[in-house]
Scaffold this active site. Structure first.
Site, PDB file in Angstrom:
ATOM      1  N   LEU A 162      53.413   8.599  -1.157  1.00  0.00           N
ATOM      2  CA  LEU A 162      52.723   7.376  -1.613  1.00  0.00           C
ATOM      3  C   LEU A 162      52.207   6.642  -0.389  1.00  0.00           C
ATOM      4  CD1 LEU A 162      55.221   5.614  -4.069  1.00  0.00           C
ATOM      5  CD2 LEU A 162      53.092   6.766  -4.700  1.00  0.00           C
ATOM      6  N   HIS A 163      50.938   6.286  -0.375  1.00  0.00           N
ATOM      7  CA  HIS A 163      50.479   5.464   0.748  1.00  0.00           C
ATOM      8  C   HIS A 163      49.292   4.575   0.425  1.00  0.00           C
ATOM      9  CE1 HIS A 163      47.470   8.621   1.006  1.00  0.00           C
ATOM     10  NE2 HIS A 163      46.756   7.843   1.782  1.00  0.00           N
TER      11      HIS A 163
END
Ligand code: UD1
Length: 384
Positions: A221-222
């Protein structure tokens, strides 16, 4: 000034800035060198990503040569980062006088170098053109739309991109369907992927965890939309904890995500016996982790494509995708951030009803060769 190739052709100035650019440029550099006659290249790194984890390991895993020039811009707001790349790229362009500038993907460096080049009437070639999420709140969407408006030659990874470009007024003769260079890298390196057990062991984690009945899932996740808001990130981590109760998860943490988990005080939502936290992984580690996974949960564009190429079910934690072929033909399902939808997707996969998918057209390991062939003809014709 960079030298001319054997045919007197000025070099193609290839630009990388951030992690997802590296696996795209590596096969292109190889294909330019292997082309007959060879097409000279000059590699510029803007320095957008600079950490050993985000940069150096990827370079060595992918066999990328050291950049001919590193602009060293580092982090900053979008305005600062884009402006710094532009300021530092302009003199490089003046000095090296390339035949064209080749940019990949949709990061800030892609747009910054494109803007500098077009205003100097240096032709711009965009690899991975025409992808659209339709969501202009994504910084990458702005970078894509603007780069494609002014680029001279547009290489696309899936046919739907041509429709997007034509709707935006891009002339069809500028668009060439060459396939997916990211998958070229996957083909080149799959045999050398690191085993998941070795990767876990290298971080002091026992691979006993992945012997669980269902194997393991991989998480990344970013996106700012997922990780920059405390409530959103907290809710996602809560949902991931529920997933982890069913299936152990290996979570490769982007620096932005790691920093935000600390800043927002969310570390307590992570049960380290069910969710193994790793730093950003090298290419060979990530390839091994994905290949062996039961499923992947991600907001990355690249992972949506790589899981489709590997035939591993992917649940995308976003409301949209700019890569619709991964949903239509591949293994990708868009589940958004809704806990019920995510858990339902996980349960379907664990029940053996995950998407099988097929590999899309021209995701065959030869996209960069098609680009080199077209680029050679196009530069020779001086058609730009
Ligand atoms: C960038 C790209 C995104 C891509 C992602 C892959 C843009 C707009 N976004 O996002 O499309 O999916 O790369 O990682 O270009 N940082 C480090 N070390 C580094 C680089 C960054 O610690 O080597 C930290 C810094 O705190 C920085 C933050 O990560 O502020 C974000 O980096 P940045 O390059 O601005 O964007 P990404 O989120 O990585």
């Amino acid at each position: 000034m960079a030298g001319e190739g054997p045919t007197g052709l000025r070099p193609v100035m290839c630009v990388v800035g951030a992690r997802p650019n590296f696996m795209k440029i590596a096969p292109i550099l190889r294909a330019l060198a292997a082309h007959q006659p060879p097409i000279p290249a000059f590699l510029v790194h803007t320095g957008q990503h600079y950490d050993a984890d985000m940069n150096d390991r990827l370079f060595s895993d992918l066999g990328l040569p050291q950049p001919d020039l590193n602009l060293g811009v580092g982090s900053g707001t979008h305005a600062v980062q884009t402006a710094e790349v532009m300021k530092r790229f302009e003199p490089a362009l003046d000095e090296h006088k390339p035949s064209c500038v080749l940019v990949v993907g949709d990061v800030n460096s892609t747009l910054a170098c494109t803007l500098v080049a077009v205003k100097k009437q240096v032709p711009v070639v965009h690899v991975e053109a025409g992808l659209r999420s339709g969501d202009r709140r994504m910084p990458e969407e702005i970078n894509r739309v603007l780069t494609d408006q002014v680029a001279d030659r547009l290489y696309i990874t899936e046919r739907s991109a041509a429709g997007n470009l034509e709707r935006e007024g891009v002339a069809p003769e500028r668009i060439v369907f060459t396939g997916n260079v990211m998958i070229d890298s996957l083909h080149s390196h799959r045999a050398n992927a690191r085993s998941p057990a070795d990767t876990l062991r290298a971080h002091g984690l026992e691979s006993a965890l992945i012997d669980h009945a269902h194997g393991y899932g991989v998480v990344t996740l970013h996106r700012p939309s997922n990780v920059d808001d405390a409530a959103t990130l907290g809710a996602l981590l809560g949902t991931l904890a529920e997933v982890a109760a069913r299936l152990p998860l290996v979570f490769a943490l982007h620096p932005r995500t790691r920093a935000n988990i600390e800043r927002f005080g969310l570390a307590h939502l992570i049960d380290p016996t069910r969710m193994l936290l790793l730093p950003p992984q090298g290419y060979l580690e990530m390839l091994g982790l994905m290949s062996g996974a039961t499923l992947v949960l991600t907001d990355s564009g690249g992972l949506q494509e790589e899981t489709t190429a590997l035939g591993v079910p992917c649940l995308t934690l976003r409301e949209n995708t700019e890569r619709p072929i991964t949903v239509e033909q591949g293994t990708n399902t868009i589940v958004g951030r809704d806990a019920a939808a995510i858990l339902q997707g996980v349960d379907e996969i664990l029940a053996g009803r995950g998407k099988q998918g097929r590999v899309p057209e021209y995701w065959d390991g030869h996209a960069a060769e098609r680009i080199a062939a077209d680029l050679s003809r196009w530069l020779a014709a001086g058609a730009h």
